[in-house]
Each structure stands twice: as structure tokens, then as C-alpha cells.
Scaffold this active site. Structure first.
Site, PDB file in Angstrom:
ATOM      1  N   CYS A 264       0.868  -1.190   0.000  1.00  0.00           N
ATOM      2  CA  CYS A 264       0.000   0.000   0.000  1.00  0.00           C
ATOM      3  C   CYS A 264       0.895   1.228   0.000  1.00  0.00           C
ATOM      4  O   CYS A 264       1.759   1.363  -0.857  1.00  0.00           O
ATOM      5  CB  CYS A 264      -0.978  -0.014   1.172  1.00  0.00           C
ATOM      6  SG  CYS A 264      -0.217   0.015   2.791  1.00  0.00           S
ATOM      7  N   ARG A 269      -2.167  -0.594   5.673  1.00  0.00           N
ATOM      8  CA  ARG A 269      -3.414  -1.128   5.128  1.00  0.00           C
ATOM      9  C   ARG A 269      -3.178  -2.486   4.472  1.00  0.00           C
ATOM     10  O   ARG A 269      -4.022  -3.369   4.505  1.00  0.00           O
ATOM     11  CB  ARG A 269      -4.019  -0.152   4.106  1.00  0.00           C
ATOM     12  CG  ARG A 269      -4.636   1.083   4.716  1.00  0.00           C
ATOM     13  CD  ARG A 269      -5.049   2.087   3.648  1.00  0.00           C
ATOM     14  NE  ARG A 269      -3.903   2.716   2.995  1.00  0.00           N
ATOM     15  CZ  ARG A 269      -3.980   3.524   1.940  1.00  0.00           C
ATOM     16  NH1 ARG A 269      -5.151   3.776   1.392  1.00  0.00           N
ATOM     17  NH2 ARG A 269      -2.902   4.073   1.432  1.00  0.00           N
TER      18      ARG A 269
END
Lengths: 314, 430
Positions: A264, A269
Site C-alpha cells: 500500500c 493497510r
């Protein structure tokens, strides 16, 4: 109203309330209990010495002003990363941290946190890297626990020192720039999953609103498919079923037949997606934690930028 | 000369005020004029009480509804109620930093300072208890979450000095203007507007000051070396020492009658007579502890600063990122389009003060002149700049900082006192 009627009413209320309060002690049938536990499951095991709850939240004061009773606090910015050399926590530091939290080699570690469990998932990734077998996430994270009005405690807990021993880092679940570059160049087999938002993936923006860009180019790693992390959860933040998850990733060609690389912006994330693909679906997955803030800045490394926002032009 | 701190009705009712305070006071026409035009003091009183209850009811209703509003919840609701409590305590206890300092500098009256010492003592005890729960071991690499422990550099001292001069010029500090706005102090909105401008100036000077001084300044926190017990002992010893030195400047408190406690006497004590400064201070300390435990340390400039920052950022005048600013704890500012918890706190403060002032018949619009409007604006600008570069004001940096055993709180407090002293000696407050 007579005393008798009052007592009857009281008994009825108690029975109804009791009926609601009795937790279903089973985990969700559509998810492996070895990876994801429900709030009910955890609530019934808060006093189990074999279960250790760890909160990894990044908003300051969230843990301190009330956490799941018995939970210990891991601070992402200092406990789980080495911000100076930009690396994950060293095995020595992590072993010390886990032992101080009272974690043994056979402890069931349940992680949860704010921000949709992103940083808790990072914690699960680190535990796995250093060879801890039994690490799970609380389904729905801190938000669900709060939403269900479950008790929070402000008491700091101290557990007797554990005996957790960090094993040599499992290199196969962590990818570096060279590993991913080899896949891009066709020298190694694999499929790359970009879990950021479509706007970041296409290069329309450099970072989500309110975050520093930290990369001078926008776009994605050539050949990466885009499956935003949030597609793996339902509206209430709990994970979708195994079947739904399998279909979601299979629809973009991620079916576990090839090694998977997730990334990411800084790796928080994508930890979430790493957890889904690796711990829930059982695929062979490595997280590229250098992510876009490394790739987007690296010299001599190709990018795909469908939006045409290459640095210096616009 | 216009009294900066007190409404005349309060003077008329309390016996403890010094004569010089009385002499400085110009009676505004508010209450008198209203009663003659309405011709019936009982009607006026009924309207006044009705309004007070209406405001109180509205605040309680708002607190309830905030609690159930998504993305608001207990934090916003509690902030509002904490603001209301502060408004009431500040108004009834006359907890205005400028008045406290001026009483001592001009009249050698230390009773207000005793309220401040009491607030810091109780706040320190409260913070030590909360710290022990939040972060049992203070000697490590961490600072307790959100606590107002700031960098100590000459910028902090300069900010405090400017803030103090601004207080003298405008007649109150920022929290003082907020609660006194509820009493009808007409200069307050001008001073607060000036503070917004001052915040803007502060943002423009931030980068230079950060690079030159703040970025390399130590963030000194006593418990890191002394532990919580040692810090609290040191804290209380310093406060006691100051108290001993100030004791001779403490005027006589009114004699209290003995006998049975009746409802009338409780009413009298809560709503009519001047509060004992030690009680006022202790209440401020308790509210400060509750605020830190449940929401965040007390502060009144975060929403104001955010307002200025948002306006400037959106006008394209200010860089979107202010290097280093967002990494310090304190009255943080950010670009936002919603009312923050801090916004509810200052709203509650003004409304709470207004309600209690109406209830106790202490509301009175003060007179405006071109001169006192301009000095309020200018003082506000100085305070805004000082609060911006010091990451808070007399509440956020002084009160919440010293309670948290931060060296920055003491440095800022001393500088503010020096600024007020300078302002008074230069006759800026006249």
C-alpha cells in the site's frame, strides 16, 4: 402494583436481559477460528491465561482512556517498527516486548485496534514473521467492541513475564524492493496486489486526503491488480466469509496458485489484506512494507501511471 | 477607567472587595435602564431567571443529543459539559488570569493567586493519579498521551510575554474573554477576533521559529527523572513555597457564621457570596483532571486556531503543512470544517457563564469606546500570536502544562506574569 406483580415483572426483565446477555461462545462458522475471533468469543475468554489480548491503536490516548480488560498496549510507531533505520522491530526488541506482555510460545494472541484493525494486522504480521504460531484478529476491531457496549477498562495490566522466543525472521512473508522488481521484470513468478484506493492506484492522487504524499511519483507498480483493502470487510468492519473472500480475489486472478505480493503506502493497510489472504485464505503471501513510499521514490524503477500525473508535469 | 474584571452588581453584593477595585468601576447603565423601562423589577427578574433556565436546559439537551450523534459521542458531549462547568466556576469564582495577576501587581492582593495555586495543586494530584494509570512507568521513551508537555525555548518565553502584554491591553486572557463574554463584556468579541488574526500571524512565523529554535528545544518533563511521586512532591513543595511568600498579601476573608447548614445558606454560598479562592481553584483542578482522563487536557485555543488555520489554508495563503507543528502535544490546530470537541468546550464555557450570570443577576453589557475596541483587538492579536507559538494559552499551556509537570508550563506562566506586569507598568490596561 403489588409486591408480587413487581417481583414477577422483575423476574421477566432479568430473564429477558439474561437471554440477551448469554454469549454465543462459538466463533463465526464462515471464518476459521484459528485466524479471526468474534467479540463474543473474546468476551468469554478474558480471564483465560492462555489468551493474551493486545491493542495496537495509533490515535494517542485511545488505549489509555479505555481498553478491553486485560489487554496490553503495543505502540506501532515505536514498538513494532524501527523508525530510524526504517525496518520492522528487531527480533531482540520484539521478544522483549512480547515477554513483558506475558506472552509464551503457546499463547493465543488476539490483536485488535482502531483504524479498522490496520495496525493490529501489522502486529499479527510481525508476530508471524518472528515465528509465533497462534495469532488472531478480533473481528470488527475496537469499533465493534465499543458499538456493542462491551466493558472497557482504564487499568494498566501487568502480566508475569512470558517465555516467547523470537525465531529467525520468516523471510518468505516479507518482500523487499528487489523481490517485487523481479516479479515486474518477469524473472520471478508472482502476482502483485495494490490495496490502495482506485484514485491512488491510478495516480490521480499521491496519498489519501490529509496524509503527506511522501512519494514524488503517483501511480502503481506495473502489473499490479487493484483490490482496495476495504473490499474484504462488510459495512460493519467484520470480515466477509471465506467463500466471498475467495471469489473477490479470484475475480482478479489472485487464487493462491502463484505467490502473492501485497503493498500500500507504508504497509499498514496492506497488512490487513496480507492477513486476509494469508491467515484466512491460507495463500502464500508476502507483504512489501516498503510500499509506495519506497517504490514511488526509487531510482530506475518503472511505474504505471494511467492518470498521467508524472512528477514535474501537470 | 473601566474595570476589566468585575461587574458592579458583584461588588455591591460582596464585602470582600478592596476599595480601589470599587473606585475603578464605572457603573454601566444596563440593569438600571432595563428595570426603569420595564418598570417592574419582578418581571425583569422572572425574564432573567427564565432565560438562565432555558439556556441550561438547551445545554443539557444538546449534551444528550451529541452523545447519540454518530462521530460525536461521549467526547463531544463531555466537552460541552466540561465547558459549562468551567463557565460557571470561572464566573462565580472570578477565575480570570488577568484579574488575578492585576490584583496582585496593582493592589498587592493575592487572593486570586491562591485560587491559581489551589488549581495547580489539585490538578497536579489528579494528573499524577491519571498518569499512573495511563503510563505506569514514566522513565521510558514515551510521554503520556495528549498531555500538554511542550518544547522549552526562547520562543515559549517570547510567546508568554506577548500573551501577557496582550492580556493587559485587552483586559483578559482568552479564557477570561470567553467567560466574561457571558457576563456581557462587550470587548470580548473584539479581543477574540484579534486572537484569530494573531493565530494567523503565528502560522506565518511558525516555520522560521520552528527551524531556528523549537525543533531543537528540549521537551522537559519532570517525571522522566523524578518519577511521579518525586514530581508531585516537588510540585507541591514549589506551590507551598509560593503560597508562604504570598500569605501576607492575602486579605481577610469575610467572617463566616457558625450554626446549622440550611438550604438558604447553601444557596447563599453557591449563588450569592464570593467563592473562597481555594474552593474555586480546587474545582478548576478537578475539572482539569476529569477533562484529561476522559477527553483531553483543558485548553481553549484549539478551535480558534483551527478556524484561523482553515481560513488561511483555504484562501491559499498558508502552506498546507506546517513543519513540526502537528507533532507536538498541546492545543493542536488543524484544517477542519466541523466543530471539534474543543469548539463544544468553549461554546459551553460562554453559555455556562451567561446562564449563571443571568441567574445571579451579574449580566451587564459593558460600554464600548473606539479606544477600548482598538486595544481589545490589538491585545487579541498579541495573545493569538503568543498562544500559537506557545502551543496554548493560560489554560492549555500554563494550567494543563504545570498540572502535567511540564517545565514548559512554568516557563510560559512566568513569562505571562512578566508580560502582564510590564503591561500594567506601561499603563497599557488603562
Amino acid at each position: 402494583m403489588t409486591i408480587r406483580r413487581l417481583l414477577t415483572l422483575f423476574a421477566v426483565v432479568v430473564l429477558i436481559a439474561g437471554g440477551f446477555a448469554v454469549p454465543s461462545l462459538r466463533a463465526r462458522a464462515d471464518l476459521p477460528e484459528s485466524a479471526v475471533v468474534s467479540t463474543e468469543w473474546l468476551a468469554a475468554r478474558l480471564n483465560d491465561p492462555k489468551v493474551r489480548v493486545v491493542e495496537v491503536s495509533v490515535v494517542p490516548g485511545v488505549y489509555e482512556r479505555g481498553h478491553i480488560p486485560g489487554a496490553v498496549n503495543f505502540v506501532w510507531h515505536t514498538d513494532l517498527v524501527d523508525p530510524v533505520i526504517r525496518d520492522i522491530a528487531s527480533p531482540e526488541a520484539f521478544q522483549k516486548l512480547a515477554r513483558a506482555a506475558g506472552i509464551n510460545n503457546d499463547t493465543t494472541v488476539v490483536l485488535y485496534g482502531d483504524n479498522n484493525n490496520w495496525f493490529a494486522a501489522w502486529g499479527a504480521w510481525i508476530f508471524t514473521i518472528y515465528g509465533h504460531e497462534d495469532v488472531r484478529l478480533l473481528d470488527g476491531g475496537r469499533a465493534k467492541w465499543e458499538r456493542e457496549n462491551r466493558p472497557l477498562s482504564t487499568q494498566q495490566v501487568s502480566h508475569p513475564e512470558g517465555n516467547f522466543t523470537a525465531k529467525p525472521a520468516r523471510r518468505e512473508i516479507r518482500a523487499f524492493l528487489a523481490d517485487v522488481l523481479a516479479v515486474v521484470k518477469g524473472e520471478a513468478e508472482g502476482v502483485i496486489v495494490d490495496i490502495r484506493s482506485p484514485a491512488e492506484y491510478e495516480g490521480r492522487i499521491f496519498a489519501p486526503e490529509g496524509f503527506q504524499e511522501l512519494a514524488i511519483r503517483a501511480g502503481h507498480i506495473p502489473g499490479a491488480v487493484n483490490v482496495p483493502w476495504a473490499k474484504a470487510v462488510k459495512e460493519d468492519g467484520t470480515f466477509k466469509s471465506v467463500e466471498e473472500l475467495r471469489q473477490l480475489y479470484a475475480s482478479v486472478g489472485v487464487d493462491g496458485s502463484k505467490k502473492i505480493y501485497v503493498y500500500c503506502r507504508i504497509g499498514e493497510r496492506s497488512s490487513h489484506t496480507w492477513f486476509v489472504l494469508s491467515k484466512i485464505l491460507g495463500y502464500d503471501v508476502a507483504q512489501y512494507d516498503g510500499s509506495w513510499t519506497e517504490w514511488g521514490n526509487a531510482v530506475g524503477v518503472p511505474i504505471a501511471n494511467p492518470a498521467g500525473t508524472v512528477w514535474g508535469r501537470q | 477607567m473601566q474595570s476589566a474584571c468585575q461587574s458592579p452588581t458583584l461588588l455591591a453584593r460582596s464585602g470582600a472587595d478592596s476599595k480601589s477595585d470599587m473606585a475603578e468601576t464605572t457603573l454601566g447603565g444596563g440593569v438600571k435602564a432595563a428595570s426603569t423601562s420595564l418598570n417592574n423589577p419582578r418581571v425583569v427578574a422572572a425574564v432573567r431567571m427564565g432565560l438562565a433556565w432555558l439556556i441550561l436546559g438547551a445545554l443539557v439537551a444538546l449534551a444528550f443529543s451529541l452523545h447519540d450523534t454518530p462521530n460525536r459521542g461521549a467526547g463531544a458531549s463531555l466537552s460541552l459539559l466540561i465547558g459549562v462547568a468551567l463557565g460557571v466556576i470561572f464566573q462565580r469564582g472570578r477565575f480570570c488570569f488577568f484579574c488575578i495577576f492585576r490584583d496582585f501587581i496593582e493592589n498587592r492582593n493575592s487572593s486570586g493567586l491562591f485560587a491559581l495555586l489551589s488549581a495547580l495543586a489539585v490538578g497536579g494530584i489528579g494528573y499524577a493519579i491519571v498518569f499512573g494509570a495511563f503510563m505506569p512507568n514514566p522513565s521510558g521513551q514515551y510521554l503520556p498521551p495528549n498531555a500538554h508537555i511542550g518544547p522549552v525555548s526562547w520562543v515559549l518565553a517570547a510567546g508568554g510575554l506577548a500573551f501577557g502584554i496582550g492580556m493587559a491591553l485587552s483586559g483578559a486572557c482568552i479564557s477570561g474573554h470567553l467567560y466574561r463574554m457571558g457576563e456581557g463584556y462587550a470587548r470580548a468579541p473584539f479581543a477574540l477576533f484579534g486572537a484569530l488574526v494573531g493565530f494567523g500571524v503565528g502560522f506565518f512565523t511558525w516555520h522560521t521559529l520552528y527551524v531556528e529554535a523549537i525543533s531543537v528545544a528540549p521537551v522537559a518533563w519532570l517525571p522522566k527523572t523524578l518519577g511521579y511521586g518525586g514530581s508531585l512532591a516537588f510540585h507541591l513543595a514549589v506551590l507551598s513555597l509560593i503560597a508562604v511568600l504570598l500569605l501576607r498579601y492575602l486579605p481577610e476573608l469575610p467572617a463566616q457564621a457558625g450554626g446549622k447548614l440550611t438550604w438558604q445558606r447553601i444557596y447563599q454560598a453557591v449563588f450569592v457570596t464570593r467563592w473562597n479562592p481555594l474552593v474555586t481553584g480546587a474545582l478548576v483542578g478537578i475539572v482539569g483532571t476529569i477533562a484529561y482522563f476522559r477527553v483531553s487536557p483543558l485548553g481553549v485555543t484549539s478551535q480558534l486556531g483551527s478556524l484561523a488555520r482553515t481560513a488561511l489554508t483555504e484562501a491559499g495563503w498558508l502552506a498546507e503543512r506546517l513543519v513540526g507543528l502537528d507533532s507536538f502535544a498541546g492545543c493542536a490546530t488543524r484544517v477542519t470544517h466541523t466543530i471539534t470537541n474543543n469548539g463544544f468546550l468553549i461554546g459551553g464555557l460562554v453559555a455556562g457563564s451567561l446562564a449563571i450570570a443571568l441567574f445571579t443577576n451579574r449580566f451587564q453589557l459593558s460600554r464600548l469606546t473606539l479606544r477600548n475596541v482598538l486595544t481589545a483587538l490589538l491585545g487579541g492579536v498579541l495573545m493569538g500570536w503568543g498562544a500559537m507559538v506557545s502551543l496554548g494559552c493560560t489554560v492549555g499551556t500554563l494550567l494543563s502544562g504545570i498540572s502535567a509537570f511540564a517545565v514548559s508550563g512554568w516557563v510560559f506562566g512566568a513569562a505571562v506574569f512578566a508580560g502582564v506586569w510590564l503591561g500594567i507598568k506601561l499603563r497599557l490596561s488603562e
